[in-house]
Design a protein around this motif. Structure first.
Motif, PDB file in Angstrom:
ATOM      1  N   ALA A 263      32.792  43.587  36.200  1.00 31.04           N
ATOM      2  CA  ALA A 263      32.444  42.640  37.258  1.00 31.04           C
ATOM      3  C   ALA A 263      33.653  41.771  37.541  1.00 31.04           C
ATOM      4  O   ALA A 263      34.450  41.484  36.639  1.00 31.04           O
ATOM      5  CB  ALA A 263      31.247  41.779  36.857  1.00 31.04           C
ATOM      6  N   VAL A 264      33.799  41.380  38.797  1.00 27.87           N
ATOM      7  CA  VAL A 264      34.874  40.482  39.212  1.00 27.87           C
ATOM      8  C   VAL A 264      34.244  39.266  39.874  1.00 27.87           C
ATOM      9  O   VAL A 264      33.423  39.407  40.788  1.00 27.87           O
ATOM     10  CB  VAL A 264      35.846  41.165  40.194  1.00 27.87           C
ATOM     11  N   HIS A 265      34.599  38.082  39.405  1.00 31.79           N
ATOM     12  CA  HIS A 265      34.120  36.831  39.987  1.00 31.79           C
ATOM     13  C   HIS A 265      35.266  36.102  40.691  1.00 31.79           C
ATOM     14  O   HIS A 265      36.436  36.234  40.299  1.00 31.79           O
ATOM     15  CB  HIS A 265      33.562  35.904  38.901  1.00 31.79           C
ATOM     16  N   HIS A 266      34.909  35.289  41.668  1.00 31.46           N
ATOM     17  CA  HIS A 266      35.901  34.512  42.404  1.00 31.46           C
ATOM     18  C   HIS A 266      35.256  33.233  42.902  1.00 31.46           C
ATOM     19  O   HIS A 266      34.034  33.070  42.857  1.00 31.46           O
ATOM     20  CB  HIS A 266      36.425  35.321  43.593  1.00 31.46           C
ATOM     21  N   PHE A 267      36.088  32.323  43.404  1.00 33.59           N
ATOM     22  CA  PHE A 267      35.574  31.140  44.084  1.00 33.59           C
ATOM     23  C   PHE A 267      36.566  30.723  45.165  1.00 33.59           C
ATOM     24  O   PHE A 267      37.666  30.249  44.871  1.00 33.59           O
ATOM     25  CB  PHE A 267      35.351  29.984  43.111  1.00 33.59           C
ATOM     26  N   GLY A 268      36.178  30.956  46.409  1.00 35.68           N
ATOM     27  CA  GLY A 268      37.014  30.591  47.544  1.00 35.68           C
ATOM     28  C   GLY A 268      38.072  31.612  47.897  1.00 35.68           C
ATOM     29  O   GLY A 268      38.859  31.388  48.814  1.00 35.68           O
ATOM     30  N   ASN A 269      38.118  32.750  47.217  1.00 29.69           N
ATOM     31  CA  ASN A 269      39.136  33.770  47.457  1.00 29.69           C
ATOM     32  C   ASN A 269      38.540  35.177  47.390  1.00 29.69           C
ATOM     33  O   ASN A 269      38.982  36.015  46.594  1.00 29.69           O
ATOM     34  CB  ASN A 269      40.273  33.624  46.440  1.00 29.69           C
ATOM     35  N   PRO A 270      37.526  35.474  48.221  1.00 26.71           N
ATOM     36  CA  PRO A 270      36.853  36.778  48.145  1.00 26.71           C
ATOM     37  C   PRO A 270      37.762  37.963  48.432  1.00 26.71           C
ATOM     38  O   PRO A 270      37.607  39.024  47.825  1.00 26.71           O
ATOM     39  CB  PRO A 270      35.733  36.665  49.184  1.00 26.71           C
ATOM     40  N   GLU A 271      38.724  37.814  49.342  1.00 25.84           N
ATOM     41  CA  GLU A 271      39.612  38.923  49.662  1.00 25.84           C
ATOM     42  C   GLU A 271      40.490  39.279  48.464  1.00 25.84           C
ATOM     43  O   GLU A 271      40.726  40.455  48.161  1.00 25.84           O
ATOM     44  CB  GLU A 271      40.497  38.588  50.873  1.00 25.84           C
ATOM     45  N   GLU A 272      40.966  38.254  47.767  1.00 21.68           N
ATOM     46  CA  GLU A 272      41.775  38.495  46.576  1.00 21.68           C
ATOM     47  C   GLU A 272      40.966  39.205  45.502  1.00 21.68           C
ATOM     48  O   GLU A 272      41.457  40.115  44.825  1.00 21.68           O
ATOM     49  CB  GLU A 272      42.306  37.157  46.054  1.00 21.68           C
ATOM     50  N   ALA A 273      39.708  38.800  45.351  1.00 26.27           N
ATOM     51  CA  ALA A 273      38.832  39.441  44.363  1.00 26.27           C
ATOM     52  C   ALA A 273      38.554  40.890  44.746  1.00 26.27           C
ATOM     53  O   ALA A 273      38.533  41.780  43.881  1.00 26.27           O
ATOM     54  CB  ALA A 273      37.527  38.668  44.259  1.00 26.27           C
ATOM     55  N   ALA A 274      38.348  41.145  46.041  1.00 30.81           N
ATOM     56  CA  ALA A 274      38.093  42.509  46.495  1.00 30.81           C
ATOM     57  C   ALA A 274      39.292  43.403  46.217  1.00 30.81           C
ATOM     58  O   ALA A 274      39.155  44.552  45.782  1.00 30.81           O
ATOM     59  CB  ALA A 274      37.755  42.515  47.987  1.00 30.81           C
ATOM     60  N   GLY A 275      40.494  42.871  46.454  1.00 31.67           N
ATOM     61  CA  GLY A 275      41.698  43.640  46.160  1.00 31.67           C
ATOM     62  C   GLY A 275      41.833  43.952  44.690  1.00 31.67           C
ATOM     63  O   GLY A 275      42.214  45.069  44.304  1.00 31.67           O
ATOM     64  N   LEU A 276      41.500  42.974  43.841  1.00 31.81           N
ATOM     65  CA  LEU A 276      41.550  43.189  42.400  1.00 31.81           C
ATOM     66  C   LEU A 276      40.565  44.265  41.982  1.00 31.81           C
ATOM     67  O   LEU A 276      40.890  45.155  41.187  1.00 31.81           O
ATOM     68  CB  LEU A 276      41.253  41.873  41.673  1.00 31.81           C
ATOM     69  N   ALA A 277      39.355  44.220  42.521  1.00 30.79           N
ATOM     70  CA  ALA A 277      38.340  45.228  42.191  1.00 30.79           C
ATOM     71  C   ALA A 277      38.785  46.622  42.629  1.00 30.79           C
ATOM     72  O   ALA A 277      38.570  47.614  41.913  1.00 30.79           O
ATOM     73  CB  ALA A 277      37.014  44.859  42.845  1.00 30.79           C
ATOM     74  N   GLU A 278      39.419  46.710  43.800  1.00 31.37           N
ATOM     75  CA  GLU A 278      39.896  48.006  44.288  1.00 31.37           C
ATOM     76  C   GLU A 278      40.998  48.557  43.385  1.00 31.37           C
ATOM     77  O   GLU A 278      41.029  49.766  43.093  1.00 31.37           O
ATOM     78  CB  GLU A 278      40.402  47.856  45.715  1.00 31.37           C
ATOM     79  N   ARG A 279      41.890  47.703  42.942  1.00 25.98           N
ATOM     80  CA  ARG A 279      42.968  48.172  42.065  1.00 25.98           C
ATOM     81  C   ARG A 279      42.431  48.594  40.696  1.00 25.98           C
ATOM     82  O   ARG A 279      42.920  49.562  40.095  1.00 25.98           O
ATOM     83  CB  ARG A 279      44.030  47.086  41.920  1.00 25.98           C
ATOM     84  N   LEU A 280      41.424  47.872  40.208  1.00 26.70           N
ATOM     85  CA  LEU A 280      40.799  48.290  38.949  1.00 26.70           C
ATOM     86  C   LEU A 280      40.123  49.647  39.099  1.00 26.70           C
ATOM     87  O   LEU A 280      40.181  50.484  38.193  1.00 26.70           O
ATOM     88  CB  LEU A 280      39.775  47.233  38.501  1.00 26.70           C
ATOM     89  N   ALA A 309      38.069  36.062  37.789  1.00 28.27           N
ATOM     90  CA  ALA A 309      37.594  36.430  36.452  1.00 28.27           C
ATOM     91  C   ALA A 309      37.197  37.899  36.446  1.00 28.27           C
ATOM     92  O   ALA A 309      36.634  38.398  37.426  1.00 28.27           O
ATOM     93  CB  ALA A 309      36.404  35.568  36.050  1.00 28.27           C
ATOM     94  N   VAL A 310      37.498  38.568  35.360  1.00 31.03           N
ATOM     95  CA  VAL A 310      37.082  39.961  35.179  1.00 31.03           C
ATOM     96  C   VAL A 310      36.233  40.050  33.923  1.00 31.03           C
ATOM     97  O   VAL A 310      36.637  39.586  32.850  1.00 31.03           O
ATOM     98  CB  VAL A 310      38.281  40.920  35.066  1.00 31.03           C
ATOM     99  N   ILE A 311      35.052  40.623  34.072  1.00 26.75           N
ATOM    100  CA  ILE A 311      34.141  40.870  32.952  1.00 26.75           C
ATOM    101  C   ILE A 311      34.271  42.335  32.560  1.00 26.75           C
ATOM    102  O   ILE A 311      34.137  43.214  33.413  1.00 26.75           O
ATOM    103  CB  ILE A 311      32.684  40.575  33.346  1.00 26.75           C
TER     104      ILE A 311
END
Length: 328
Positions: A263-280, A309-311
Motif C-alpha cells: 500500500a502507498v499512502h500520501h497527503f497532498g501529493n497524489p500524483e507523486e504517490a501514483a508514480g511511486l506505486a507504478e514504479r513499485l 509511506a509504503v506499507i
C-alpha cells in the motif's frame, strides 16, 4: 492511479471472498466481531460492505483544527487539515473516548456476537488501545484488545486478517492472534519533507536525533516496535523518494511474491504517490499491485504535507502463540 487501485481491489476481493460464510450452506457462523479505529486506513468500500453486517466497526479518531473538532470518516477534513498546516493553524489529535468503544462492544453483543477483538493504532503513538481496555472492563461481552504496534494500512491489514479469521468461525483468541501475526509481518516505511509536524505532536521518538540537521536532510523513517525510528537521511527530496522505493522493493523482494501486500499512502501529493506505486509495480512484477490512498486525517495531522509511506506486508503462515500485544 484509479486503474491501479482497481487492479489492487480485484486482488483484495479475491483474497477476501470468504467474508460471508453464513451465505454458504454448512459454513461456519461468525461468532467474533472486530472493532478498530480510523488510523487503520481501511478502504471505505470494504468497510461499508462489512459494517452493515456488524462484523466490523471503525471508531473515528478525532482531529482538532484550531478550536473545531472533526471526526475521521464523519467529516471530509483532508482539505481543512492541509490548509491549517499551510497557514500554521494548530492541528492536534486525540484518542476516541472509552464510551465510543463501549457503545461498539455493546452493539456487537446485541447483534448476537459472542466476543469482540479490538485492533488499534500503536500504543507508542496513541492512547487508543488504553481507551479500548477501559471500555472492555465495562461491558458484559469478552473483548480482546490488540495493540497492533503499527499504523495506516499496516494496521488495516491486521484488521483484515482478523476479519478473515472471524469469517472462518474462529473464536476471539484465534482472531486476535491472526491480527497480531499479520501486524508482525508488516513494515511501514515513510518519507516526510520536514520533521516539524511530528515534533509538534510529540510523535518523533528516536527520530529526534535528526532534529539538529533537519533543515539540511530529508529523513526516511520506519516504524519499529510501534515507535517512529530513523532509517536513513539523504540530501534531496528526489533521492529520498528514490531510496524509499528501493527500501520497500528490497523488503517485498525478500518475501514470497504471491503473498506480498503493498500500500502507498500520501497527503497532498497524489500524483507523486501514483508514480511511486507504478514504479513499485514495475520493480515487483510478480507481486499484487499496491493500493494507493490518502493517509487518514489522524496520521496526516502529524506527518504533514508531502508525506509518502509504503506499507509492505504478507499473508503469514499460521503461527503458534502470538499473544504478545494482546490483552483481555
Amino acid at each position: 492511479m484509479q486503474d491501479a487501485n482497481a487492479a489492487a481491489w480485484a486482488w483484495f476481493r479475491a483474497r477476501m471472498a470468504g467474508l460471508r460464510p453464513a451465505a454458504k450452506p454448512g459454513a461456519a457462523v461468525v461468532r467474533t466481531a472486530v472493532v478498530t479505529d480510523s488510523a487503520a486506513a481501511l478502504p471505505p468500500e470494504w468497510v461499508a460492505e462489512l459494517s452493515g453486517e456488524g462484523v466490523l466497526t471503525v471508531i473515528p479518531m478525532p482531529v482538532m483544527v484550531g478550536e473545531e473538532i472533526y471526526g475521521e470518516g464523519e467529516d471530509d477534513i483532508s482539505e481543512t487539515i492541509a490548509l491549517a498546516l499551510a497557514s500554521g493553524t494548530s492541528v492536534k489529535t486525540s484518542r476516541p473516548s472509552p464510551g465510543q468503544f463501549e457503545q461498539a462492544y455493546r452493539s456487537a453483543r446485541q447483534r448476537g456476537f459472542e466476543a469482540v477483538v479490538s485492533v488499534h493504532i500503536s500504543g507508542e503513538l496513541s492512547g487508543t488501545a488504553d481507551a479500548a481496555r477501559l471500555a472492555a472492563a465495562r461491558v458484559d461481552i469478552p473483548v480482546k484488545v490488540v495493540d497492533s504496534r503499527t499504523v495506516g494500512m499496516a494496521q488495516g491489514l491486521a484488521v483484515q486478517a482478523g476479519v478473515r479469521a472471524a469469517a472462518d468461525g474462529s473464536g476471539a483468541a484465534a482472531v486476535a492472534a491472526a491480527a497480531a501475526s499479520q501486524a508482525a509481518h508488516t513494515r511501514v516505511y515513510f518519507y516526510v519533507p520536514s520533521l516539524e509536524q511530528l515534533r509538534r505532536g510529540g510523535r518523533i521518538g528516536a527520530a529526534a536525533s535528526l532534529l539538529g540537521t533537519m533543515l539540511s536532510i530529508k529523513p526516511i523513517l520506519a516504524l519499529d516496535g510501534g515507535r517512529i525510528m530513523p532509517l536513513e537521511k539523504v540530501r534531496s527530496t528526489a533521492r529520498a523518494v528514490s531510496r524509499l522505493e528501493e527500501i520497500a522493493a528490497a523488503d517485498a523482494s525478500a518475501r514470497p511474491a504471491s503473498a506480498v501486500r503493498l500500500a502507498v499512502h500520501h497527503f497532498g501529493n497524489p500524483e507523486e504517490a501514483a508514480g511511486l506505486a507504478e514504479r513499485l509495480a514495475a520493480a515487483l512484477p510478480g507481486c499484487p499491485p499496491a493500493q494507493t490512498s490518502p493517509l487518514p486525517a489522524v496520521l496526516a495531522a502529524h506527518a504533514g504535507l508531502g508525506v509518502l509511506a509504503v506499507i509492505v506486508g504478507e499473508e503469514p503462515t499460521p503461527a503458534g502463540d502470538l499473544s504478545d500485544g494482546l490483552s483481555t
